[in-house]
Design an enzyme around this catalytic site. Structure first.
Site, PDB file in Angstrom:
ATOM      1  N   ASP A 183      -6.065  36.594 -12.156  1.00  0.00           N
ATOM      2  CA  ASP A 183      -7.089  36.943 -13.146  1.00  0.00           C
ATOM      3  C   ASP A 183      -7.808  35.719 -13.706  1.00  0.00           C
ATOM      4  OD1 ASP A 183      -5.117  35.955 -14.835  1.00  0.00           O
ATOM      5  OD2 ASP A 183      -4.790  37.851 -15.901  1.00  0.00           O
ATOM      6  N   SER A 212       2.266  36.029 -14.653  1.00  0.00           N
ATOM      7  CA  SER A 212       0.972  35.353 -14.761  1.00  0.00           C
ATOM      8  C   SER A 212       1.041  33.967 -14.114  1.00  0.00           C
ATOM      9  CB  SER A 212       0.529  35.292 -16.221  1.00  0.00           C
ATOM     10  OG  SER A 212      -0.778  34.831 -16.342  1.00  0.00           O
TER      11      SER A 212
END
Length: 470
Positions: free
Chosen positions: A246, A106
């Site tokens: 994201d 991430s």
């Protein structure tokens, strides 16, 4: 496959699995993740699973190990390639796979990595992730029979084609883009090549060492390069992505940051123009301005718990076409699939700008002016953080305060509101305050200091400059 395996207790998180490669996370852990997650999918009747990976240096080894574990459960493993996490969500959805798993750290530093998962089209989180630890510890793996094939099914071209499909607008824009050398870089390059206008790309080469800056657009320092390029090129706006694509960050033509809740105001107004009366969801950290503007635009605002998995589940339950978090996760079910995809959110934002003559800064300036603190995170312990929130909540309710306890405590007063919640992913408490003016903000801060002090906790440092006009 009966080999028992124990994970480091810190890696099984609320929304994903994440650790420091070589210390708390290894290829052996990845193999066990594949076996345990494969077991869950087999028990659900799945025949296949999509596997994606980001651009970190450790991702190829971890992805190979996960693939081995999944195929050992008898699942056919479809490797969809290097790209952003939303590409894995897209692949799992459009290929109608039984599940999906993304190897990604991430927005964490380069030495970290981990896994995000889908079971069918649903997020896999909370107790489901903790169950993987129990399956692995017991060696209770299951298989459909013979080892499954591992097949390359690259999806990047199809994913980018889908992103481009929903662009609408005639005005040609100048846009600066910064992928932060994260896994959205190649998708960003291909996407912008298919969009009208002038596009200036920064750090589009995927590089797991992140040589330019840390890939987290919620940290203002990480946007400085983008802001400088916006000024240099006289761009209409700048867009940045986190390490796995994201979460989105946006700056206007004056290089002012639009935080997640400000961006949501524009996106919600656009969606509600086509879908009046719809429910629009935002997390508990979002500005009251957002909830008020949703209602003003004819929507039904719904405040919900922070966490991308929790937001996705609530969207599915309510049929909401749009949801968003302060952290920059934006979820579109309007013409899209209901998961968080920063590249898609960028397409929708540019579509709004290309159909208007106003600048992004002018649209930002039309929002009601408030002052607020950033999200302040300060250390606690796993044992104590939730108890502190419960103690504060009990005292507030006893004193007749107006409290929402959807996620922690959000206290409304005549000045504005303040929030205290425990992070689900770190040993920290989180505070945020918002008021109409600086004097009101000072009063809210004083309430936070008092509330925490009664539980023997020192308040976070409020000395930083408040965010004005947000």
């Amino acid at each position: 496959m009966t080999d028992a395996h124990r994970f480091d207790p810190t890696v099984l998180r609320e929304y994903d699995i994440r650790g420091l490669v070589g210390k708390t996370l290894s290829a052996a852990d990845a193999l066990a993740v594949g076996r345990a997650f494969g077991t869950v999918l087999v028990e659900a009747g799945a025949l296949n699973v999509c596997l994606g990976q980001d651009g970190r240096l450790s991702s190829p080894e971890l992805a190979d190990a996960v693939a081995e574990g999944l195929s050992g459960c008898g699942l056919e493993v479809w490797r969809v390639g290097v790209g952003p996490t939303p590409m894995l969500y897209f692949a799992t959805t459009v290929l109608q796979a039984g599940g999906g798993i993304m190897v990604t750290g991430s927005h964490n530093p380069a030495a970290y990595n981990g896994f995000k998962m889908m079971k069918g089209r649903e997020a896999f989180h909370g107790d489901q992730i903790r169950d993987l630890g129990r399956i692995a510890a017991a060696g209770a793996y299951k298989s459909r029979g013979a080892k499954g094939a591992i097949i390359d099914r690259p999806l990047l071209d199809r994913y980018v084609e889908r992103l481009t499909k929903d662009y609408r607008g005639d005005r040609e824009l100048t846009v600066c883009w910064d992928a932060g050398n994260g896994s959205a870089g190649e998708a960003m390059r291909r996407l912008t090549a298919g969009l009208p206008g002038r596009h200036i790309l920064l750090n589009e080469t995927i590089d797991g060492t992140f040589p330019s800056h840390h890939p987290d657009p919620t940290v203002p320092d990480n946007l400085k390069q983008l802001q400088a390029k916006v000024i240099e090129t006289k761009a209409d706006l700048g867009i940045a992505f986190d390490g796995d694509g994201d979460r989105i960050g946006v700056v206007d033509e004056k290089t002012r940051i639009l935080w997640g809740d400000q961006l949501m105001v524009l996106l919600a107004q656009d969606v509600l123009a086509d879908r009046p009366g719809s429910t629009i969801i935002a997390d508990v950290k979002a500005s009251q301005v957002l909830f008020d503007e949703i209602a003003k635009a004819g929507g039904q605002p719904l405040m919900w718990r922070t966490g991308h998995s929790l937001i996705k589940a609530k969207m599915a339950e309510t049929g909401a076409p749009l949801a968003g978090e302060m952290s920059g996760h934006i979820f579109f079910a309007d013409r899209y699939y209901g998961y968080d995809d920063a590249l898609y959110a960028a397409v929708r934002l540019l579509s709004i700008m290309a159909r208007r003559t106003e600048t992004l800064g002018a649209l930002r300036d039309r929002m009601p002016a408030v002052v607020n603190t950033p999200e302040l995170r300060f250390p606690s312990t796993e044992e104590r953080k939730f108890k502190v929130v419960e103690e504060v909540k009990a005292r507030l309710k006893q004193n007749g305060a107006k409290v929402s306890d959807i996620d922690g405590v959000r206290v409304s007063t005549s000045d504005g509101w303040w929030l205290l919640r425990a992070s689900n992913t770190q040993d920290v408490l989180v505070v945020r305050c918002e008021a109409r003016d600086e004097q009101g903000l000072d009063r809210l801060k004083a309430q936070v200091v008092e509330a925490l002090g009664q539980s023997g906790v020192a308040a976070p440092d409020f000395s930083g400059k408040a965010n004005a006009g947000h």
